[in-house]
Scaffold this motif. Structure first.
Motif, PDB file in Angstrom:
ATOM      1  N   GLU A 133       0.468   9.242 -14.731  1.00 45.92           N
ATOM      2  CA  GLU A 133       1.214  10.010 -13.848  1.00 45.92           C
ATOM      3  C   GLU A 133       1.208   9.548 -12.490  1.00 45.92           C
ATOM      4  N   VAL A 134       0.087   9.109 -11.935  1.00 41.04           N
ATOM      5  CA  VAL A 134      -0.111   8.542 -10.609  1.00 41.04           C
ATOM      6  C   VAL A 134       0.649   7.139 -10.478  1.00 41.04           C
ATOM      7  N   TYR A 135       0.722   6.338 -11.579  1.00 43.56           N
ATOM      8  CA  TYR A 135       1.608   5.205 -11.779  1.00 43.56           C
ATOM      9  C   TYR A 135       3.086   5.597 -11.677  1.00 43.56           C
ATOM     10  N   ASN A 136       3.504   6.473 -12.387  1.00 46.09           N
ATOM     11  CA  ASN A 136       4.969   7.053 -12.157  1.00 46.09           C
ATOM     12  C   ASN A 136       5.125   7.479 -10.862  1.00 46.09           C
ATOM     13  N   ALA A 137       4.371   8.177 -10.299  1.00 43.86           N
ATOM     14  CA  ALA A 137       4.610   8.742  -8.876  1.00 43.86           C
ATOM     15  C   ALA A 137       4.733   7.825  -8.131  1.00 43.86           C
ATOM     16  N   GLN A 155      15.974  13.386 -12.333  1.00 46.40           N
ATOM     17  CA  GLN A 155      15.529  12.120 -12.704  1.00 46.40           C
ATOM     18  C   GLN A 155      14.868  12.173 -13.566  1.00 46.40           C
ATOM     19  N   ALA A 156      14.613  13.153 -14.626  1.00 49.38           N
ATOM     20  CA  ALA A 156      13.933  13.340 -15.794  1.00 49.38           C
ATOM     21  C   ALA A 156      14.285  12.222 -16.949  1.00 49.38           C
ATOM     22  N   ASN A 157      15.642  11.966 -16.774  1.00 47.07           N
ATOM     23  CA  ASN A 157      16.096  10.910 -18.064  1.00 47.07           C
ATOM     24  C   ASN A 157      16.380   9.616 -17.198  1.00 47.07           C
ATOM     25  N   HIS A 158      16.002   9.312 -16.298  1.00 44.42           N
ATOM     26  CA  HIS A 158      16.444   8.149 -15.554  1.00 44.42           C
ATOM     27  C   HIS A 158      15.992   6.715 -16.442  1.00 44.42           C
ATOM     28  N   PRO A 159      16.820   5.873 -16.864  1.00 45.30           N
ATOM     29  CA  PRO A 159      16.418   4.971 -17.810  1.00 45.30           C
ATOM     30  C   PRO A 159      15.229   4.210 -17.111  1.00 45.30           C
ATOM     31  N   PHE A 160      15.002   3.890 -15.989  1.00 43.92           N
ATOM     32  CA  PHE A 160      14.058   2.757 -15.303  1.00 43.92           C
ATOM     33  C   PHE A 160      12.900   3.879 -15.065  1.00 43.92           C
ATOM     34  N   LEU A 161      13.199   4.805 -14.511  1.00 44.93           N
ATOM     35  CA  LEU A 161      11.857   5.714 -13.778  1.00 44.93           C
ATOM     36  C   LEU A 161      12.110   7.045 -14.003  1.00 44.93           C
ATOM     37  N   ARG A 167       5.659   4.788  -8.230  1.00 46.30           N
ATOM     38  CA  ARG A 167       6.680   3.351  -8.362  1.00 46.30           C
ATOM     39  C   ARG A 167       8.013   3.379  -7.566  1.00 46.30           C
ATOM     40  N   GLY A 168       8.393   4.601  -7.299  1.00 46.12           N
ATOM     41  CA  GLY A 168       9.287   4.897  -6.488  1.00 46.12           C
ATOM     42  C   GLY A 168      10.154   6.368  -6.550  1.00 46.12           C
ATOM     43  N   TRP A 169      11.278   6.315  -5.842  1.00 43.23           N
ATOM     44  CA  TRP A 169      12.220   5.446  -5.106  1.00 43.23           C
ATOM     45  C   TRP A 169      11.891   5.344  -3.628  1.00 43.23           C
ATOM     46  N   ARG A 172       0.835  -1.121   0.015  1.00 43.69           N
ATOM     47  CA  ARG A 172      -0.031  -0.027  -0.052  1.00 43.69           C
ATOM     48  C   ARG A 172       0.992   1.245   0.000  1.00 43.69           C
ATOM     49  N   ILE A 173       0.860   2.037  -1.045  1.00 44.59           N
ATOM     50  CA  ILE A 173       1.619   3.123  -1.023  1.00 44.59           C
ATOM     51  C   ILE A 173       0.768   4.326  -1.260  1.00 44.59           C
ATOM     52  N   LYS A 174       1.023   5.182   0.023  1.00 47.14           N
ATOM     53  CA  LYS A 174       0.389   6.580   0.020  1.00 47.14           C
ATOM     54  C   LYS A 174       1.067   7.506  -0.334  1.00 47.14           C
ATOM     55  N   LEU A 175       0.619   8.332  -1.372  1.00 51.46           N
ATOM     56  CA  LEU A 175       1.070   9.466  -1.939  1.00 51.46           C
ATOM     57  C   LEU A 175       0.909  10.749  -1.115  1.00 51.46           C
ATOM     58  N   GLY A 176       1.642  11.703  -0.922  1.00 49.54           N
ATOM     59  CA  GLY A 176       1.333  12.920  -0.426  1.00 49.54           C
ATOM     60  C   GLY A 176       1.267  13.957  -1.685  1.00 49.54           C
TER      61      GLY A 176
END
Length: 177
Positions: free
Chosen positions: A37-41, A16-22, A43-45, A3-7
């Protein structure tokens, strides 16, 4: 299940804009964001240990409601942080249908944004063939080793040394002289 709670949505910078994984410039959530956009937010790190890599699903909570359910397919680690990639689940998937649009399924006052949730939808059967139910990952504790050693007994007469010799000669890192 994670369970990931986004602030609230924040700018994380161009580094991080050009990070190969995220690749991303923002973390967190605001109501104008698309599912991607929610998915990308989400995912991590995250600061997580290797236990997280056993989880098959992630629920993304934002604004006191589950916004997304994700089938986790891949993990990457950088230092003490981890990020995942996966598939956004849709209506008709049992995890989506049970959680998306509902309130927080965790009964926790923890301020840490990532929690582990047990859930029957995340359960499976141990891959060793014992029939034991597992609530995360693919193996009951220690049964992966049991499966390996059963194969060593069956195919290599119980000799770990013979298996290692065979693997070194035939495995993915064998030299092709």
């Amino acid at each position: 299940m994670l369970r990931i709670k986004l602030g609230p949505r924040t700018y994380v910078g161009d580094t991080q804009a050009n990070h190969p994984f995220l690749p991303r410039q923002h973390a967190g959530w605001d109501p104008t964001m698309s599912d991607q956009e929610v998915y990308n937010a989400a995912r991590g790190w995250w600061r997580l240990n290797s236990r997280a890599e056993q989880e098959r699903y992630a629920l993304v909570l934002a604004g006191d409601q589950v916004r997304l359910a994700i089938a986790v397919k891949e993990w990457r680690a950088e230092g003490d942080r981890r990020a995942f990639a996966g598939e956004i689940l849709a209506p008709g998937d049992p995890v989506y249908d049970k959680f998306v649009g509902q309130s927080d399924p965790a009964e926790s006052t923890s301020r840490f944004p990532v929690l582990y949730l047990p859930d029957p939808l995340d359960a499976g059967v141990c891959r060793c063939g014992c029939g034991q139910a597992v609530t995360r990952g693919e193996w009951a504790q220690g049964h992966d080793q049991r499966a390996i050693h059963e194969r060593i007994r069956s195919d290599f007469g119980g000799s770990v040394s013979r298996f290692i010799d065979w693997y070194d000669a035939n495995g993915p890192f064998a030299s092709s002289d």
